[in-house]
Design an enzyme around this catalytic site. Sequence first.
Site: not given
Lengths: 185, 377
Positions: A149-151, A132
């Site tokens: 960070c963003h799952n 990502h």
Amino acid sequence: MMKRLIIDITSSHFFSILVCITTIFNFGVMIWPVIVQFLPNSELESKNNFIVNLSKIAPGKCELLSWKGIPIFIKNRLIFEIRKARSTDFFALKDKLARNSNLASNAKAFDRNRCAGKKLENWLIMFASCTHLGCIPVERINQGWYCYCHNSHYDLAGRILSGPSVRNLIVPKYKIINNILIINE
Amino acid sequence: MSNQAKLIKFFERNILNYRVPKDINILYFLGAILLFLIIVQIMSGIGLAIHYVPSSSEAFLSISRMLKDYPYSWIVKSLHSNGASLMFVFLYFHIFKAMYYGAYRDSRNLTWYVGSVIYLVLCIESFMGYVLPWGQMSYWAAVVITNFIEAVPLVGKHLKLIFIGDYVIGDKLLRRFFVFHCVLPFILIILILYHVYIIHTTGQKGTRLMQSSMFFSYNKFWPKILNYELFAFTAYTFSLWVIILIFPNLFNSIENLSPASVHKTPDNIKPEWYFLPFYSILKGFESKTFGIISVVLIIVLFVLNPILNPSYNKFDKLLCFILFLSLILLAYAGQFSNKLCIIIIRFCFSYTMFYFLFPLFRIFGITFVKCVINKHL
């Protein structure tokens, strides 16, 4: 007479064009090396292989190593982990391509295309960079990897299960010879 | 008038139709080549600074690494170091031209003052640049010069601490020098633009004795003078390329090829050739304070040249020529340290003082004689 000759030459049309060309050439030759300095030096990078002794990594352990600033996961998978990775439903995967630089780019994301090959299925080598935005995922025991960070959730073969990432964790080009791993470029 | 028309008129008046006297020679184009060299220095400096590490342990290695790994980096390094030396060559010829043809008198006083400030800023800049590669000579030159700062009477020690940032020459000094070395070119460019602007208001002075006005016997800049200028440009850059390609180590000191070592002083410390006149004046005096006072005095007299030498005739031309010869002799004698050289240094130094101060003495002498005569009448 010499003075007259010099004045004739220096005021001629041809001479002024010649002088203009030499000044432009001068400018170019002085600026070109400076521009070259900004380019990355690829000669240095490609000759630098990354050599790891795989016998140092115990079964079940996942090493996070840094190759010139690039983080790399080297995992020595146990048999039940391999079995669990192979038992995930292929059609439930978000990204169906293997993302393995050792294989063709349209290879499917089966576990046999992600690991090191026949007789070396326990070795899983990937760039430890979440696809990502680049954070390093954290290993979750029996479940794969998870990026805080963003799952993003990755399974035991480094394939994306859920989260904002679109691609599986990328596998670099490597060879395993006699229990020694060589990663190049 | 619209802004566009004003811009075009400015361009026409200062570049296309700019009036240049007819009696100029090739020395008059040194200003343009100096401007070009400053730009070259900035560009090559950028090319070097992206690889350079301003740390006392890494500086020397980073330059070696750059030379090994990147193509054409030797051109960039050579351009920067030899460009600096050549800039001083051309600068000294430029100053010679100004003094020889009396282009500092009357309405051109401000040109001279701004020019002398440019010279001093350039000296500081090149000294800092010489320290940056952190070779043997660089380190010990920095040591020597910062020791001279200490000799200032009252505030010497504090000045030295402020300058160096530590009690010892090392990492902090290097970082400071790198910062100022990258920042001073901005000031230089502003000063140079101001210098050119002032010259454009007064006009060039030709080679004749009398002041030549902008309105008699001139050539316009385009196309004849531009043609001459590009030719001079080619000739001067030819010398630059000869030095880079054929004599790259002409201005280099062999000592500077080894990294700086605190334990070993090189046998023959001397600064770069353009500081040798000042270095030899320092050598000529046994006492440190007198040496520094005389160097400062010479610089002050140089800056105040228009006040000290207002008149101009053929004899002044001869005196100026002998002055530059004596400065060259001074620079040459400053490299060695035997007794004959010290005598030569003292002789040349007294001649430079004579050159700057004699007109004053002449004026004072005349006024003194006049007073005496008036008193007796």
